[in-house]
Scaffold this active site. Structure first.
Site, PDB file in Angstrom:
ATOM      1  N   THR A 102       0.824  -1.213   0.000  1.00 36.50           N
ATOM      2  CA  THR A 102       0.000   0.000   0.000  1.00 36.50           C
ATOM      3  C   THR A 102       0.855   1.258   0.000  1.00 36.50           C
ATOM      4  O   THR A 102       0.477   2.269  -0.577  1.00 36.50           O
ATOM      5  CB  THR A 102      -0.937  -0.022   1.229  1.00 36.50           C
ATOM      6  OG1 THR A 102      -1.803  -1.137   1.090  1.00 36.50           O
ATOM      7  CG2 THR A 102      -1.763   1.234   1.351  1.00 36.50           C
ATOM      8  N   THR A 155       1.590  -4.363   4.272  1.00 42.09           N
ATOM      9  CA  THR A 155       1.468  -4.699   5.695  1.00 42.09           C
ATOM     10  C   THR A 155       0.919  -6.104   5.935  1.00 42.09           C
ATOM     11  O   THR A 155       1.093  -6.648   7.023  1.00 42.09           O
ATOM     12  CB  THR A 155       0.559  -3.681   6.416  1.00 42.09           C
ATOM     13  OG1 THR A 155      -0.692  -3.636   5.735  1.00 42.09           O
ATOM     14  CG2 THR A 155       1.187  -2.307   6.471  1.00 42.09           C
ATOM     15  N   ASP A 156       0.245  -6.686   4.930  1.00 44.49           N
ATOM     16  CA  ASP A 156      -0.387  -7.997   5.161  1.00 44.49           C
ATOM     17  C   ASP A 156       0.614  -9.055   5.616  1.00 44.49           C
ATOM     18  O   ASP A 156       0.334  -9.843   6.515  1.00 44.49           O
ATOM     19  CB  ASP A 156      -1.096  -8.489   3.892  1.00 44.49           C
ATOM     20  CG  ASP A 156      -2.417  -7.767   3.653  1.00 44.49           C
ATOM     21  OD1 ASP A 156      -2.794  -6.940   4.502  1.00 44.49           O
ATOM     22  OD2 ASP A 156      -3.070  -8.043   2.619  1.00 44.49           O
TER      23      ASP A 156
HETATM   24  N1  GLU Z   1      -2.673  -6.380   0.582  1.00 39.06           N
HETATM   25  C1  GLU Z   1      -1.822  -5.273   0.378  1.00 39.06           C
HETATM   26  C2  GLU Z   1      -0.371  -5.620   0.717  1.00 39.06           C
HETATM   27  O1  GLU Z   1      -0.091  -6.215   1.728  1.00 39.06           O
HETATM   28  C3  GLU Z   1      -2.286  -4.082   1.087  1.00 39.06           C
HETATM   29  C4  GLU Z   1      -2.010  -4.083   2.544  1.00 39.06           C
HETATM   30  C5  GLU Z   1      -1.031  -3.026   2.907  1.00 39.06           C
HETATM   31  O2  GLU Z   1       0.020  -2.885   2.309  1.00 39.06           O
HETATM   32  O3  GLU Z   1      -1.335  -2.314   3.845  1.00 39.06           O
HETATM   33  O4  GLU Z   1       0.506  -5.282  -0.036  1.00 39.06           O
END
Ligand code: GLU
Length: 369
Positions: free
Chosen positions: A53, A132-133
């Site tokens: 993200t 973050t995932d």
């Molecule tokens: N699913 C995405 C990822 O992990 C968005 C979650 C994020 O980065 O906050 O890249």
């Protein structure tokens, strides 16, 4: 902490040749190699960008409906006012993906790149930008696989670069501050998010939308960042980085990790999923049990029949320890306080790197890392 002065134009000069020299490693192009840059400016922080993200873009102002991994590391750095005052930067676009698509091939590329660059006296530290995932998984893997005292920091954001009050620029700025700081030396891989510093081992994503989505449960943060100052209060007591036995050297021939599925137990779960994993050549199993790593008699009977691969028992709940004497399958190993996804990474590393896979050795590994 040591602050490096310099103009943004100098950083641009550094970044442009790199943008040309580095081949973008997408998730389908793992055979393409990262070219290690020459680093000659003292105190350089190397930014390894993977997507997420923080590099997401979408409808102007909106928090949802965006595409992670859309903007380049150069644009990411250019969006952070004053970052060029913190340290000289070198950027490497390792890949640009949603972190749900991270693979062990990318983890190994990251580890080898860091291990190759870390001995360079001009490198102060590293920042990895990530979705973050699965950020906590990459962090824990690197905590085992990199061999350096230099700070290795992972960060991301909850809001895409195009949203109102995007949190990526501040998280990236604070991460560079930590990576350039002497206080962070020897502390293992660190997560920096929303003013807090976490250990790779304890950090976890705890919210699907909150900008404080990274936490460390009952272990808490190791410290905080305020402006250009780093404040540490705690340190991990576990083996990591320089003292890890699982280092992946730049010359290591390993390109991926062995397969260790996680089997999630729930009330009335059908144990035939265990047979499915065995038939698909799992090299080990992690069971996400209930409570203190418990599961049904049906699961116990199935697992008792598997003696040719290691079985590790973790829990689907958020906190607490699983002790060896509470393990229901006597040849299995307690994951201690590691959640299933981190217990699986440790078992994959142990299988890949250790000849001795006895229950005794694995019990020791789960107590140590
Ligand atoms: N699913 C995405 C990822 O992990 C968005 C979650 C994020 O980065 O906050 O890249």
């Amino acid at each position: 902490m040591k602050l490096k002065k310099g103009g943004f134009m100098r950083n641009l000069k550094l970044l442009l040749p790199i943008a040309m020299a580095f081949t973008l490693v997408g998730c389908n192009k793992q055979s393409e190699k990262i070219v290690i840059p020459d680093i000659e400016e003292s105190g350089t922080v190397v930014i390894l960008a993977t997507g997420g993200t923080i590099a997401g873009s979408g409808e102007e102002g909106k928090e949802t409906g965006y595409k992670p991994g859309s903007i380049s590391v150069e644009s990411l750095i250019a969006s952070v006012p004053g970052i060029e005052e913190v340290a000289p930067l070198q950027a490497i676009q390792v890949c640009n993906i949603n972190s749900d698509d991270i693979t062990s091939e990318i983890w190994i590329t990251l580890a080898k790149t860091i291990n190759e660059l870390a001995p360079n006296p001009d490198v102060a530290g590293f920042v990895i930008t990530h979705g973050t995932d699965t950020m906590e998984e990459t962090a824990y893997f690197l905590n085992l696989a990199v061999s350096t005292k230099k700070p290795v920091v992972i960060t991301g954001s909850m809001r895409p670069s195009t949203s109102l009050s995007a949190d990526g620029p501040m998280n990236l700025y604070q991460s560079v501050v930590v990576a350039a700081s002497e206080e962070a030396i020897g502390k293992g891989v660190l997560g920096v998010f929303s003013d807090s510093i976490y250990s790779a081992r304890s950090m976890q994503k705890v919210s699907s939308f909150d900008v404080t989505a990274i936490s460390a449960g009952p272990m808490g943060a190791l410290g905080f960042v305020r402006n250009n100052e780093v404040f540490f209060y705690e340190a991990s007591t576990k083996r990591h980085t320089e003292t890890s036995e699982f280092t992946i050297a730049p010359t290591d021939t390993m390109t991926s990790l062995p397969d260790v599925p996680i089997i999630y137990f729930n009330a009335d779960a059908d144990p035939s999923i265990i047979d499915w994993a065995i038939n698909h050549e799992a090299k080990g199993l992690v069971i996400a049990g209930a409570g203190a790593g418990e599961f049904s008699e049906k699961f116990i009977n199935s697992l008792n029949g598997i003696t040719n691969i290691p079985i590790v028992i973790s829990s689907r709940i958020d906190s607490g320890v699983i002790t060896q004497d509470s393990v229901l399958v006597k040849h299995a190993v307690a994951a201690n306080d590691l959640p299933p996804h981190k217990a699986s990474i440790l078992l994959r590393m142990a299988i890949a790197k250790t000849k001795d896979l006895t229950q005794e050795k694995l019990i020791e590994i789960y107590k140590t890392y």
